[in-house]
Design a protein around this motif. Sequence first.
Motif, PDB file in Angstrom:
ATOM      1  N   THR A  48       0.625  -1.393   0.228  1.00 27.91           N
ATOM      2  CA  THR A  48      -0.050  -0.197  -0.036  1.00 27.91           C
ATOM      3  C   THR A  48       0.515   1.211  -0.090  1.00 27.91           C
ATOM      4  OG1 THR A  48      -0.344   0.095   2.659  1.00 27.91           O
ATOM      5  CG2 THR A  48      -1.800  -1.431   1.483  1.00 27.91           C
ATOM      6  N   PRO A  49       0.617   2.164  -0.520  1.00 32.96           N
ATOM      7  CA  PRO A  49       1.305   3.595  -0.306  1.00 32.96           C
ATOM      8  C   PRO A  49       1.620   4.121   0.862  1.00 32.96           C
ATOM      9  CG  PRO A  49      -0.874   3.921  -2.481  1.00 32.96           C
ATOM     10  CD  PRO A  49      -1.173   2.488  -1.372  1.00 32.96           C
ATOM     11  N   THR A  50       0.633   3.652   1.539  1.00 31.97           N
ATOM     12  CA  THR A  50       0.625   4.033   3.302  1.00 31.97           C
ATOM     13  C   THR A  50       1.856   2.878   3.683  1.00 31.97           C
ATOM     14  OG1 THR A  50      -1.491   4.067   3.609  1.00 31.97           O
ATOM     15  CG2 THR A  50      -0.247   3.805   5.542  1.00 31.97           C
ATOM     16  N   THR A  51       1.749   1.896   3.425  1.00 31.94           N
ATOM     17  CA  THR A  51       3.398   1.096   4.170  1.00 31.94           C
ATOM     18  C   THR A  51       4.636   2.154   2.790  1.00 31.94           C
ATOM     19  OG1 THR A  51       2.595  -0.625   3.742  1.00 31.94           O
ATOM     20  CG2 THR A  51       5.244  -0.968   3.339  1.00 31.94           C
ATOM     21  N   ARG A  55       7.624   4.284   5.781  1.00 26.90           N
ATOM     22  CA  ARG A  55       8.898   3.557   5.631  1.00 26.90           C
ATOM     23  C   ARG A  55      10.475   4.682   5.588  1.00 26.90           C
ATOM     24  NH1 ARG A  55      11.479  -2.058   5.597  1.00 26.90           N
ATOM     25  NH2 ARG A  55      13.325  -1.239   5.161  1.00 26.90           N
ATOM     26  N   TRP A  56       9.561   5.162   4.082  1.00 29.61           N
ATOM     27  CA  TRP A  56      10.555   6.641   3.755  1.00 29.61           C
ATOM     28  C   TRP A  56       9.712   8.045   3.820  1.00 29.61           C
ATOM     29  CZ3 TRP A  56       9.689   1.124   1.462  1.00 29.61           C
ATOM     30  CH2 TRP A  56      10.596   0.566   0.662  1.00 29.61           C
ATOM     31  N   GLY A  57       9.136   7.567   4.133  1.00 34.27           N
ATOM     32  CA  GLY A  57       8.476   9.646   4.251  1.00 34.27           C
ATOM     33  C   GLY A  57       7.801  10.017   2.769  1.00 34.27           C
ATOM     34  N   ASP A  58       8.110   9.697   2.078  1.00 38.63           N
ATOM     35  CA  ASP A  58       8.379  10.950   0.593  1.00 38.63           C
ATOM     36  C   ASP A  58       8.955   9.780  -0.720  1.00 38.63           C
ATOM     37  OD1 ASP A  58      11.058  12.001   0.591  1.00 38.63           O
ATOM     38  OD2 ASP A  58       9.766  13.767   1.664  1.00 38.63           O
ATOM     39  N   LEU A  59       8.877  10.347  -1.443  1.00 37.56           N
ATOM     40  CA  LEU A  59       8.536  10.255  -2.634  1.00 37.56           C
ATOM     41  C   LEU A  59      10.416  10.526  -2.992  1.00 37.56           C
ATOM     42  CD1 LEU A  59       9.087   8.460  -5.254  1.00 37.56           C
ATOM     43  CD2 LEU A  59       8.374  10.627  -6.672  1.00 37.56           C
ATOM     44  N   LEU A  62      11.781   7.486  -0.736  1.00 34.11           N
ATOM     45  CA  LEU A  62      12.837   6.528  -1.415  1.00 34.11           C
ATOM     46  C   LEU A  62      13.986   6.636  -2.608  1.00 34.11           C
ATOM     47  CD1 LEU A  62      11.541   3.302  -2.244  1.00 34.11           C
ATOM     48  CD2 LEU A  62       9.874   4.867  -3.142  1.00 34.11           C
ATOM     49  N   LEU A  63      14.250   7.326  -2.907  1.00 34.79           N
ATOM     50  CA  LEU A  63      14.577   7.282  -4.290  1.00 34.79           C
ATOM     51  C   LEU A  63      16.535   7.661  -3.667  1.00 34.79           C
ATOM     52  CD1 LEU A  63      12.653   9.491  -6.185  1.00 34.79           C
ATOM     53  CD2 LEU A  63      13.113   7.846  -6.944  1.00 34.79           C
ATOM     54  N   ALA A  64      16.595   8.041  -3.036  1.00 37.18           N
ATOM     55  CA  ALA A  64      18.049   8.471  -2.555  1.00 37.18           C
ATOM     56  C   ALA A  64      18.008   6.946  -1.474  1.00 37.18           C
ATOM     57  CB  ALA A  64      17.106   9.481  -0.585  1.00 37.18           C
ATOM     58  N   ASP A  65      16.759   6.637  -1.345  1.00 41.84           N
ATOM     59  CA  ASP A  65      17.251   4.780  -0.525  1.00 41.84           C
ATOM     60  C   ASP A  65      18.061   4.390  -1.464  1.00 41.84           C
ATOM     61  OD1 ASP A  65      17.652   3.287   1.803  1.00 41.84           O
ATOM     62  OD2 ASP A  65      15.672   2.678   1.027  1.00 41.84           O
ATOM     63  N   LEU A 111      21.499  12.576  -3.255  1.00 39.74           N
ATOM     64  CA  LEU A 111      21.208  14.046  -1.887  1.00 39.74           C
ATOM     65  C   LEU A 111      20.012  14.216  -2.018  1.00 39.74           C
ATOM     66  CD1 LEU A 111      24.602  15.500  -3.693  1.00 39.74           C
ATOM     67  CD2 LEU A 111      24.936  14.391  -1.634  1.00 39.74           C
ATOM     68  N   GLY A 112      18.971  13.811  -3.051  1.00 39.58           N
ATOM     69  CA  GLY A 112      18.100  14.604  -2.607  1.00 39.58           C
ATOM     70  C   GLY A 112      16.781  13.990  -1.253  1.00 39.58           C
ATOM     71  N   GLY A 113      17.554  13.188  -0.745  1.00 41.46           N
ATOM     72  CA  GLY A 113      16.537  12.901   0.955  1.00 41.46           C
ATOM     73  C   GLY A 113      17.114  14.099   1.960  1.00 41.46           C
ATOM     74  N   ASP A 114      16.015  13.488   2.268  1.00 38.04           N
ATOM     75  CA  ASP A 114      16.809  13.968   4.318  1.00 38.04           C
ATOM     76  C   ASP A 114      17.885  13.933   4.819  1.00 38.04           C
ATOM     77  OD1 ASP A 114      16.320  15.687   6.232  1.00 38.04           O
ATOM     78  OD2 ASP A 114      14.523  14.393   7.213  1.00 38.04           O
ATOM     79  N   PRO A 115      18.837  14.677   4.720  1.00 36.41           N
ATOM     80  CA  PRO A 115      19.993  14.713   5.132  1.00 36.41           C
ATOM     81  C   PRO A 115      20.353  14.647   7.264  1.00 36.41           C
ATOM     82  CG  PRO A 115      19.357  17.457   4.695  1.00 36.41           C
ATOM     83  CD  PRO A 115      18.160  16.742   4.274  1.00 36.41           C
TER      84      PRO A 115
END
Length: 188
Positions: A48-51, A55-59, A62-65, A111-115
């Motif tokens: 689900t999008p909630t999952t 886990r990642w907070g936002d797009l 997720l892309l950073a991970d 580099l786009g993820g939350d520092p």
Amino acid sequence: MNARPGSRPGGRSARVQQSVHRAVRELVAERGRDGLTVPVIAARAGVTPTTVYRRWGDLPQLLADVAVERMRPDGPPEDHGSLRGDLTAWAEQFLDEMASPPGRAYLRDALGGDPGSPGAGRCSTYAAEQVDVLLARAAERGEPAPGVEQVLDQLVAPMVYRILFRPGPLTAAYAHTLVDGLFTTSAG
């Protein structure tokens, strides 16, 4: 892998991470980055999008991970018999991989993820670990060596800057110049 505190390694958490990462990679290959949304990724991954949000907070997170995981080295760097040879070969490979279009995209995403997120420093950690292996080999051979931070500052940082902000042709000769400068600075 970056499991939440208290979660057990492997299990459902690992399966979710693998399926979501796979979905991101497949969708980027099929549609490009502009077509990515959390609901589209979640549907492809079978969650689900909630999952994903939980886990990642936002797009961008997720892309950073996904990017950082893709940047993880497969193994220790090759031994070329001397610190200069090791650093030169490692810098050439780093530059070649990261200056490629996919490498640039991975760097931007990383580099786009939350520092402040737990995985924010993993990209830097991977480079530092690889450099540390090379410096430990040099110490075993009795070679004088700069510190890890000096190598990161004088070798890795300029390459990343040029890759991201001055994306002209970057050649092995550029990597060689940086390695030579590192040895000149270390000796002086």
